[in-house]
Design a protein around this motif. Sequence first.
Motif, PDB file in Angstrom:
ATOM      1  N   SER A  47     -13.086   3.700  -6.462  1.00 27.67           N
ATOM      2  CA  SER A  47     -12.593   3.704  -5.092  1.00 27.67           C
ATOM      3  C   SER A  47     -13.106   4.937  -4.359  1.00 27.67           C
ATOM      4  N   LYS A  78     -13.027  -0.112  -3.621  1.00 28.44           N
ATOM      5  CA  LYS A  78     -11.764   0.003  -2.893  1.00 28.44           C
ATOM      6  C   LYS A  78     -11.989   1.143  -1.909  1.00 28.44           C
ATOM      7  N   VAL A 109      -8.548  -0.603   2.651  1.00 24.41           N
ATOM      8  CA  VAL A 109      -7.177  -0.944   2.263  1.00 24.41           C
ATOM      9  C   VAL A 109      -6.158   0.026   2.852  1.00 24.41           C
ATOM     10  N   SER A 110      -6.639   1.175   3.325  1.00 27.52           N
ATOM     11  CA  SER A 110      -5.744   2.163   3.928  1.00 27.52           C
ATOM     12  C   SER A 110      -6.524   2.964   4.960  1.00 27.52           C
ATOM     13  N   LYS A 155      -0.065   3.746   0.330  1.00 27.42           N
ATOM     14  CA  LYS A 155      -0.695   2.438   0.569  1.00 27.42           C
ATOM     15  C   LYS A 155      -1.962   2.309  -0.273  1.00 27.42           C
ATOM     16  N   TYR A 159      -2.880  -0.451  -3.652  1.00 27.84           N
ATOM     17  CA  TYR A 159      -4.046  -1.338  -3.772  1.00 27.84           C
ATOM     18  C   TYR A 159      -4.919  -1.015  -4.954  1.00 27.84           C
ATOM     19  N   THR A 160      -4.828   0.205  -5.473  1.00 26.50           N
ATOM     20  CA  THR A 160      -5.726   0.593  -6.553  1.00 26.50           C
ATOM     21  C   THR A 160      -5.021   0.665  -7.902  1.00 26.50           C
TER      22      THR A 160
END
Length: 161
Positions: A47, A78, A109-110, A155, A159-160
Amino acid sequence: MKTAIIFSSTHGTTEKASQLLREHLQGEVDVIDLKKCSNLSLSGYNSIILGSSIYAGSVKSKLKQFVKQNQIDLATKKLGLFLCCMYEGDKANKQFETAYPLELRKLSVSNGLFGGEFILSNLNFLERKIIKMIDGVTSDVTKLDLDGIKKFADKFNAYTA
């Protein structure tokens, strides 16, 4: 899980935000200053978080160049995006939209707007004059959004995980 926070900063606020963000992220996290790292490989990271300041109305050129050179690789990770700026609301959102390509914003994702700082001792004479003229600032101002940094991390972690 290995994450890289890759940032570009003019006077240190984005670096400070990156370090604060690191404290809230899960897993192994590297904080990488684009000024100090020219040949960065993303292959070792699951990520990526990109961060920049706004300087003279624009995102840092080192970050723009990095995004352009790595956009295909970034799309496979990510992704999180943040910006340090003194504006709030619609102006800050507009700066964020200008800073990052739509394709990356859609994949992220954030996203975060972490506020900013005017630390006058970090500015040269001309910068101090311009800030005084435009914003009326005559002493240090810190608007770093610590809660916003934590929310971004929460957040991103969700997601990770």
